[in-house]
Design a protein around this motif. Structure first.
Motif, PDB file in Angstrom:
ATOM      1  N   ALA A  49     -12.663  -0.906  19.660  1.00 23.95           N
ATOM      2  CA  ALA A  49     -12.848  -2.215  19.035  1.00 23.95           C
ATOM      3  C   ALA A  49     -11.551  -2.991  18.897  1.00 23.95           C
ATOM      4  O   ALA A  49     -11.577  -4.195  18.616  1.00 23.95           O
ATOM      5  N   HIS A  50     -10.429  -2.312  19.080  1.00 21.52           N
ATOM      6  CA  HIS A  50      -9.140  -2.981  18.911  1.00 21.52           C
ATOM      7  C   HIS A  50      -8.724  -3.695  20.193  1.00 21.52           C
ATOM      8  O   HIS A  50      -9.001  -3.230  21.300  1.00 21.52           O
ATOM      9  N   GLY A  51      -8.048  -4.837  20.011  1.00 19.13           N
ATOM     10  CA  GLY A  51      -7.549  -5.608  21.139  1.00 19.13           C
ATOM     11  C   GLY A  51      -6.103  -6.009  20.946  1.00 19.13           C
ATOM     12  O   GLY A  51      -5.444  -5.575  19.990  1.00 19.13           O
ATOM     13  N   PRO A  52      -5.587  -6.854  21.831  1.00 20.44           N
ATOM     14  CA  PRO A  52      -4.172  -7.258  21.743  1.00 20.44           C
ATOM     15  C   PRO A  52      -3.801  -7.876  20.400  1.00 20.44           C
ATOM     16  O   PRO A  52      -2.708  -7.631  19.882  1.00 20.44           O
ATOM     17  N   GLY A  53      -4.696  -8.682  19.828  1.00 16.92           N
ATOM     18  CA  GLY A  53      -4.381  -9.297  18.544  1.00 16.92           C
ATOM     19  C   GLY A  53      -4.181  -8.278  17.449  1.00 16.92           C
ATOM     20  O   GLY A  53      -3.331  -8.456  16.563  1.00 16.92           O
ATOM     21  N   HIS A  54      -4.972  -7.185  17.488  1.00 23.37           N
ATOM     22  CA  HIS A  54      -4.803  -6.124  16.503  1.00 23.37           C
ATOM     23  C   HIS A  54      -3.424  -5.486  16.632  1.00 23.37           C
ATOM     24  O   HIS A  54      -2.743  -5.245  15.625  1.00 23.37           O
ATOM     25  N   LEU A  55      -3.028  -5.208  17.846  1.00 23.23           N
ATOM     26  CA  LEU A  55      -1.730  -4.559  18.057  1.00 23.23           C
ATOM     27  C   LEU A  55      -0.587  -5.456  17.591  1.00 23.23           C
ATOM     28  O   LEU A  55       0.341  -5.004  16.916  1.00 23.23           O
ATOM     29  N   PHE A  56      -0.660  -6.723  17.942  1.00 23.92           N
ATOM     30  CA  PHE A  56       0.460  -7.596  17.589  1.00 23.92           C
ATOM     31  C   PHE A  56       0.514  -7.816  16.082  1.00 23.92           C
ATOM     32  O   PHE A  56       1.595  -7.794  15.491  1.00 23.92           O
ATOM     33  N   ARG A  57      -0.628  -7.988  15.431  1.00 23.93           N
ATOM     34  CA  ARG A  57      -0.618  -8.134  13.972  1.00 23.93           C
ATOM     35  C   ARG A  57      -0.108  -6.847  13.316  1.00 23.93           C
ATOM     36  O   ARG A  57       0.654  -6.887  12.344  1.00 23.93           O
ATOM     37  N   ALA A  58      -0.526  -5.704  13.842  1.00 26.00           N
ATOM     38  CA  ALA A  58      -0.078  -4.428  13.270  1.00 26.00           C
ATOM     39  C   ALA A  58       1.433  -4.249  13.393  1.00 26.00           C
ATOM     40  O   ALA A  58       2.062  -3.623  12.531  1.00 26.00           O
ATOM     41  N   LEU A  59       2.031  -4.791  14.459  1.00 27.89           N
ATOM     42  CA  LEU A  59       3.489  -4.748  14.563  1.00 27.89           C
ATOM     43  C   LEU A  59       4.132  -5.592  13.469  1.00 27.89           C
ATOM     44  O   LEU A  59       5.130  -5.186  12.854  1.00 27.89           O
ATOM     45  N   TYR A  60       3.595  -6.773  13.216  1.00 27.54           N
ATOM     46  CA  TYR A  60       4.085  -7.590  12.105  1.00 27.54           C
ATOM     47  C   TYR A  60       3.949  -6.846  10.779  1.00 27.54           C
ATOM     48  O   TYR A  60       4.859  -6.862   9.936  1.00 27.54           O
ATOM     49  N   GLU A  61       2.822  -6.182  10.579  1.00 27.36           N
ATOM     50  CA  GLU A  61       2.586  -5.493   9.315  1.00 27.36           C
ATOM     51  C   GLU A  61       3.502  -4.286   9.163  1.00 27.36           C
ATOM     52  O   GLU A  61       4.023  -4.017   8.073  1.00 27.36           O
ATOM     53  N   ALA A  62       3.726  -3.553  10.242  1.00 26.45           N
ATOM     54  CA  ALA A  62       4.595  -2.383  10.176  1.00 26.45           C
ATOM     55  C   ALA A  62       6.025  -2.763   9.827  1.00 26.45           C
ATOM     56  O   ALA A  62       6.665  -2.127   8.984  1.00 26.45           O
ATOM     57  N   THR A  63       6.539  -3.791  10.491  1.00 28.95           N
ATOM     58  CA  THR A  63       7.918  -4.185  10.206  1.00 28.95           C
ATOM     59  C   THR A  63       8.050  -4.730   8.788  1.00 28.95           C
ATOM     60  O   THR A  63       9.081  -4.537   8.135  1.00 28.95           O
ATOM     61  N   SER A  64       7.016  -5.369   8.268  1.00 28.77           N
ATOM     62  CA  SER A  64       7.042  -5.847   6.890  1.00 28.77           C
ATOM     63  C   SER A  64       6.975  -4.681   5.909  1.00 28.77           C
ATOM     64  O   SER A  64       7.635  -4.701   4.861  1.00 28.77           O
ATOM     65  N   CYS A  65       6.190  -3.652   6.249  1.00 30.09           N
ATOM     66  CA  CYS A  65       6.166  -2.444   5.415  1.00 30.09           C
ATOM     67  C   CYS A  65       7.536  -1.772   5.370  1.00 30.09           C
ATOM     68  O   CYS A  65       7.939  -1.229   4.336  1.00 30.09           O
ATOM     69  N   GLY A  66       8.260  -1.807   6.492  1.00 26.07           N
ATOM     70  CA  GLY A  66       9.609  -1.244   6.501  1.00 26.07           C
ATOM     71  C   GLY A  66      10.522  -1.952   5.527  1.00 26.07           C
ATOM     72  O   GLY A  66      11.319  -1.320   4.814  1.00 26.07           O
ATOM     73  N   THR A  67      10.420  -3.273   5.455  1.00 25.97           N
ATOM     74  CA  THR A  67      11.216  -4.021   4.483  1.00 25.97           C
ATOM     75  C   THR A  67      10.795  -3.677   3.057  1.00 25.97           C
ATOM     76  O   THR A  67      11.649  -3.499   2.172  1.00 25.97           O
TER      77      THR A  67
END
Length: 503
Positions: free
Chosen positions: A377-395
């Motif tokens: 069910a996941h697509g490119p938009g999921h991956l790109f948003r998840a990258l934004y979320e991961a880097t924000s979690c790191g901060t």
């Protein structure tokens, strides 16, 4: 101060060099940019050609002068910021003997572990552990693995030192760099000579310039040779350069108690000023005199953030690139549109953003990235948003670690290229559960370099005075309370995933 006078800020980043021509009120009146290429010879290795830094400077300065229709007589000061820990070996005339080891290069992790194992007293300023990105581990790696290069090198310096030499014809060191990345500590007498002797680097100081100049200060003047290449007047004052993120902090005006500057670029750096040392955290360090003499600068960081987005763009966004070209828009606009259509939490995706190891708070260069929870069910938009979320979690992890060790956080400023994405900004605010302060000038590092130039030009007496005149707060990005529970859960999974991978 002439109404027609300007200063020039040179911002030597990982992916490009930017030249900003700025007026006394902090308005960027002209801008130029030229790309810089990075090569990756082996996993976790990263190198750049120093000559490309200079050719990029020529191109970007020329673009700025031409686009702003600004004459050479109008430029009255030059400031410089560069990536930190980008180490190169050269002869005394500045001819590189090999490509530079870029800041993100992790090849010297064994040497870093060996230096950390000495337990030298200077290591208290770096939370007890040296990063493989820094000067001493990289120099030790060169000495052990490229002996002829090390022996021939009259200079083993950083990008800033080399660029200052190209601009002025003189060799100096930046107090900003040496206090942060070279284990230099004035309270302990300066250089950690015992530490260097213990690991076989007792000869390294002979390859360093002797003069150490505070950030934004010095007597540097543009050399005739450099002036001819850049199209500027010889003798133009050149302020001592420093680390890009530190100039970005100044360019954000985040210099007060309780202020934290988050500079989001290829990597993300977190910086705060303090009148006292904050020790024992997972932050990269607590550095005396690094930005303003008499104060400590606290620093943490994520080794890869924007560079992960660029990695995704280069390898997996072919269709989006075609669409962007068809529509006449930037590819990141298309990627952000896809990500915006995905709900917070990316339908269960969890990403660890440790593509190039973990700088803070774990200081683990062997950590690696992960994408977990994929389904059909996941697509490119999921991956790109998840990258934004991961880097924000790191901060968020970094700020929480600092708070647990006594760092007071009242305002969070964001600067750097990352602020161009409204989605990434909102995700930062939502994940952190804090308002994000944005300034008018989005190229905060280039503005910081211009603020340093304003000191050299004599416009202002110190960074605080200059920032009051040249930095303007534009707005706040408020967190959305409706997303708090989703991101609290994601954040816990983000932390747990690291320990699962690295247990």
């Amino acid at each position: 101060m002439s109404a027609t006078s300007y200063v020039l800020g040179l911002d030597v980043g990982t992916q490009s060099l930017r030249a900003a021509i700025v007026d006394p009120q902090g308005n960027t009146v002209a801008f130029g940019v030229s790309p810089i290429e990075t090569t990756y010879p082996r996993p976790t290795w990263a190198e750049q050609d120093p000559y490309q830094w200079w050719s990029a400077a020529r191109i970007a300065v020329g673009q700025a002068l031409e686009s702003g229709k600004i004459g050479r007589d109008q430029i009255v000061g030059i400031g410089l910021d560069c990536t930190a820990c980008t180490v190169l070996a050269s002869d005394n005339e500045g001819k590189p003997l090999r490509k530079a080891l870029l800041w993100m290069d992790q090849r010297s992790f064994h040497e870093a572990d060996e230096i950390s194992a000495t337990g030298d007293k200077c290591l208290r300023y770096v939370s007890g552990k040296v990063s493989p990105e820094w000067m001493l581990p990289k120099a030790l790696w060169l000495k052990r693995h490229e002996r002829d290069i090390y022996r021939q090198a009259a200079r083993i310096v950083e990008c800033t030192d080399w660029m200052m030499h190209r601009l002025t014809g003189e060799w100096t060191l930046s107090l900003n760099h040496v206090a942060v990345k070279w284990n230099y500590a004035r309270p302990d007498g300066g250089w950690p000579l015992d530490l260097m002797a213990n690991v076989g680097l007792d000869d390294l100081p002979t390859k360093w310039p002797k003069e150490i100049v505070p950030l934004g200060r010095g007597e540097g003047k543009l050399s005739r040779a450099a002036s001819e290449e850049l199209g500027l007047n010889p003798g133009t004052p050149v302020a001592q350069g420093g680390i890009d993120a530190y100039l970005g902090m100044i360019g954000l005006g985040a210099t007060g108690a309780g202020d934290v500057a988050v500079i989001v670029g290829s990597s993300t750096c977190h910086l705060a000023q303090s009148s006292r040392g904050v020790f024992g955290s997972g932050w990269a360090g607590c550095y005396p005199d690094a930005t303003v003499e008499g104060l400590y600068t606290l620093e943490a960081g994520q080794t890869a953030t924007g560079s992960i987005l660029d990695w995704y763009r280069r390898h997996f966004a072919g269709r989006e690139q075609i669409e962007a070209e068809r529509r006449g828009v930037h590819i990141y606009q298309v990627l952000d549109e896809q990500a915006s259509a995905v709900p917070p939490g990316s339908d269960g995706l969890v990403i660890r953003d440790d593509w190039q190891g973990n700088r803070s708070p774990y200081k683990n260069p062997k950590a690696r990235g992960l994408i977990a929870g994929l389904s059909l069910a996941h697509g490119p938009g999921h991956l790109f948003r998840a990258l934004y979320e991961a880097t924000s979690c790191g901060t968020r992890h970094i700020l929480e670690d600092g708070s647990q060790h006594g760092l007071e956080i009242e305002r969070v400023f964001l600067g750097g290229g990352g602020v161009k994405s409204a989605l990434w900004l909102q995700i930062h605010a939502d994940v952190l559960k804090r308002p994000i302060t944005l300034t008018r000038e989005k190229e905060s590092t280039a503005l910081g370099a211009a603020i340093a130039a304003s000191l050299a030009a004599g416009w202002y007496g110190d960074f605080d005075e200059a920032a009051r005149s040249m930095v303007t707060i534009e707005r706040l990005v408020e967190p959305n309370p409706a997303n708090a529970a989703v991101y609290d859960e994601l954040y816990e999974r983000y932390i747990q995933t690291y320990h699962t991978l690295n247990s």
